[in-house]
Structure formats: C-alpha cells, structure tokens
Design a protein around this motif. Structure first.
Motif, mmCIF file in Angstrom:
data_model
loop_
_atom_site.group_PDB
_atom_site.id
_atom_site.type_symbol
_atom_site.label_atom_id
_atom_site.label_comp_id
_atom_site.label_asym_id
_atom_site.label_seq_id
_atom_site.Cartn_x
_atom_site.Cartn_y
_atom_site.Cartn_z
ATOM 1 N N SER A 23 0.813 -1.213 0.000
ATOM 2 C CA SER A 23 0.000 0.000 0.000
ATOM 3 C C SER A 23 0.850 1.268 0.000
ATOM 4 O O SER A 23 0.470 2.278 -0.591
ATOM 5 N N ILE A 194 -2.848 3.722 5.054
ATOM 6 C CA ILE A 194 -3.248 3.084 3.807
ATOM 7 C C ILE A 194 -3.593 4.161 2.786
ATOM 8 O O ILE A 194 -3.846 5.323 3.121
ATOM 9 N N ILE A 314 -6.005 -3.175 9.635
ATOM 10 C CA ILE A 314 -6.104 -2.496 8.341
ATOM 11 C C ILE A 314 -7.554 -2.430 7.871
ATOM 12 O O ILE A 314 -7.997 -1.411 7.334
ATOM 13 N N GLU A 318 -9.653 0.747 6.632
ATOM 14 C CA GLU A 318 -10.326 0.789 5.332
ATOM 15 C C GLU A 318 -11.786 1.197 5.492
ATOM 16 O O GLU A 318 -12.334 1.948 4.671
#
Length: 398
Positions: A23, A194, A314, A318
């Motif tokens: 990422s 991210i 993560i 997201e």
C-alpha cells in the motif's frame, strides 16, 4: 535510499505487514525510498512478479519455524547493498537469520576492512510483542515456547537492532509489558497508513452482491477479517442470537474472510445455521477481493470487529476511509484515536461488551449514524492516511 524488507511471506492472503508494504510503496518512492523484499515464499507462487518491487522468494520452507537454508547465505551476500534493513515480524526463522547475518557481516567488515558499511537494522514487530499472546488461555503452550525462544534468540534480535518501529502508540506501550530483558536501543512510533480507497461505483455493489445476494436492499453490518478465535466472531454470533431472542430487530450480518474451512470456522458456521433465528440473518460469502471487498464496505451500515487483539487493524482503517462507523473492541490498538474522534462505538471484548455495542448502535438515529460516518472519514484523513505515515516512516529510518 535502498531499503530491504525481510519478511516471512508476501502472499496477499497473509494480510497485515505485506499489505502495508504494498500500500505504501508508491508513496515511499516520492521520498526517495527504493524497496526490495526477501521472503520465504516458494518461488513458484502465482503472486510473484505482480508487484513494482523485486521479491526474492527463497522458499519453500521447512518446519513450523519456516526455515529455509537459502536465506542466511543470501543475506550475508547482499546485506551491505542496502542502506536500511527492516525485519518484519518475530518468532520465525526470518528474524533470526537477519540478526545472525548482521553479526556475521559485522565481523567480516571488522576483519577485512573492505570498505563495506553495515546498514541500519530495524525490527518492526507488527504487534508480535503484545502481551495478549503470552496471556491468552488458549496459548499456554505457545506462551512457554515463546518465553524460551525469547531468552535464547528473540531478545537479542530486539535489543541488538538499531531500533524498533511501531505502528501506533498503544503497540509501543504494550510491548514493554511482555518480556523481561526487553531493552531496545530505540523505540519509534512511525504510525501506519493506507491509500484512500477507490471512489465508489456501481460495479462494486454488483460484484459484492454476486458473492452475497441475500443482503440486496437490506441493511447489514460487516465483519471483514480472518475467521479466527482471536477475532471475536463467535462473540458476535452469540450476541446476535441473544439479542434476537429477546426481541431486538438487528440488521443482517455479513461475515467475510478466510478461515471458514478451519475447525473454528466450521464451529461458528454451525453456531449461525443451527439457530433458526439466525439462518436468514448471518451470511458467509468467503474472502472478498477488489471491487467485491470495496462494495461490501461502501454498502454496509457499519463495520464490526469485537477482536481480542488487533495490533492495527487495516480493515478497520479501510472502513474509516469509506466513511463507515466502526464498532470495535478496546483491544484494537487504534481504538483511542477512533473513540476520541467519535467515529465509532468501543466496547470490551466480551459477550456483554459485544451486546452493549450492538445495543448502542441500534439506539442511534439515522442522522447520528451519518455523522459518525463523517467523523470516521476525518479520523482516517487525520491519522491513517498513507502520506502522513510514509513521511513519518521515512524520517524515522534515515
């Protein structure tokens, strides 16, 4: 700057560290960082060659320790070609081999005085020094094994490195509680981030509904993670069953991720489908990729993860980036940032905590849920955007 990551696996299904590397790669290039990877993956894996950086796959491995006879010689030969080496993760042969190579090369340089320079060596534990793993009731034998391994090997990997890199403040604080003899030269909270997700389009919804058609035009909560004991998915199903039995009207629940064929996966699947009240409430579409994953996130009412331990999460980030409120346990190490920003609901990782979390969600008005989503997006931009974390990471390893 040439940076080498030493990591057990870059297989996308292994999640966490390898996903973080992928990422952030484009962003790191902007700051002059050129990455290469050495891993213990088998060289015939289909995912190799799909990345913009080289991966030297030196598997296949032998034993649960993931031993490969090729790794140490490779590191000894190539270590000084890099300015910085990051050891990603602990408890496997990859961290030991990197530490041993560092010691061997250091002696070679002192003896030969051949102009080579030892790179800076950092360890990024990715939550593997969390005390949870030593305290969890179902890990007692593994905890004894880790204690012995710590004294024999891993303590030296940690303490001989130039520093430890942590993904958040909570991870850094917790690491100090776990083992005696923990004396790293430096502790640095580099953060983690991210890339923003792709903008929503109808193809995302279509691809997701192909995997889970039962929730079309229906509100649902999304669990998107491995189906594993640590993730608290059994708490979630139990909480749903108890609340529905007492008359609560709950949205549908989508449990997406790998692990359904494991013994625990079969257990939670049975928990859901042996209960007549849950059979039309809980769905298991399997692991979601690409458009289907983003469709699942964008179309959900909220993300939910009552995990017993999560170093960063993560999938949680997201969800924030998709402007979705997150319903999570206080054992996810970034919960304080989320709680402070008002982007979700935080509870204990217990059946009582999970029930309370769901009740609090049901009590929110539509306007309050929308506002929580707006706050979730602000939390992402302020704390977990790839740009800020890449700058912090680069500055830390220079």
């Amino acid at each position: 700057m040439k940076l080498l990551h030493v990591i057990a696996s870059m297989n996308p299904t292994s999640g966490g560290p390898c996903q973080g590397i992928r990422s952030s790669d484009a962003e790191m290039h902007l700051y002059g960082v050129q990455r290469e990877i050495v891993s213990l993956d088998s060289p015939d894996n289909a995912f190799l060659g799909m990345d913009d950086f080289p991966i030297y796959a030196l598997g296949p491995v032998k034993t649960a320790w993931q031993y490969s006879p090729k790794l140490l010689p490779w590191l000894i030969e190539h270590l000084c070609n890099f300015d910085v080496v990051i050891i990603n993760g602990l408890w496997l042969y990859s961290s030991y081999a990197a530490w041993k190579a560092m010691r061997i090369v250091k002696r070679q340089i002192a003896k030969k005085n051949d102009g080579r320079k030892l790179p800076k060596i950092y360890v990024m534990p990715h939550g593997m020094l969390d005390p949870y793993f030593q305290r969890a009731a179902d890990r007692r034998l593994k905890a004894v094994r880790n204690l012995i391994y710590w004294e024999l090997i891993e303590k030296y990997v940690v303490n001989d490195a130039d520093g430890l890199l942590f993904t958040c403040e909570m991870e850094m604080v917790l690491a100090r509680e776990t083992f005696k003899g923990y004396r790293p030269k430096k502790e640095i909270n580099v953060g983690y981030g991210i890339k923003p997700p792709p903008e929503y389009n109808d193809a995302m919804r279509t691809d997701f509904l192909e995997k889970c058609p039962e929730v079309e035009n229906e509100p649902y909560l999304l669990f998107l993670s491995r189906i594993h004991e640590k993730k608290g998915v059994d708490l979630l199903i139990d909480a749903y069953a108890r609340l529905i039995a007492t008359g609560y009207q709950l949205p549908k629940l989508v449990i997406a991720g790998p692990g359904l064929v494991s013994s625990f996966g079969k257990k939670v699947h049975q928990m859901a489908y042996s209960n007549p009240q849950l059979q039309d409430k809980v769905y298991f579409p399997g692991m979601l990729y690409g458009n289907a994953k983003w469709g699942a996130l964008y179309c959900s009412d909220a993300f939910i993860l009552p995990s017993h331990q999560e170093n960063f999460g993560i999938a949680v980030v997201e969800a924030l980036a998709c402007a979705k409120p997150v319903l999570i346990s206080n054992q996810i190490n970034i919960y304080m940032e989320i709680e402070a920003g008002g982007g979700g609901i935080i509870a204990d990782d217990t059946i009582g905590g999970t029930i309370q979390m769901l009740k609090r969600w049901l009590e929110l008005s539509a306007d309050q849920r929308r506002e929580a989503g707006n706050k979730a997006l602000r939390i992402f931009n302020d704390n977990f955007h790839i740009t800020s974390s890449s700058i912090a990471f680069t500055n830390a390893i220079k």
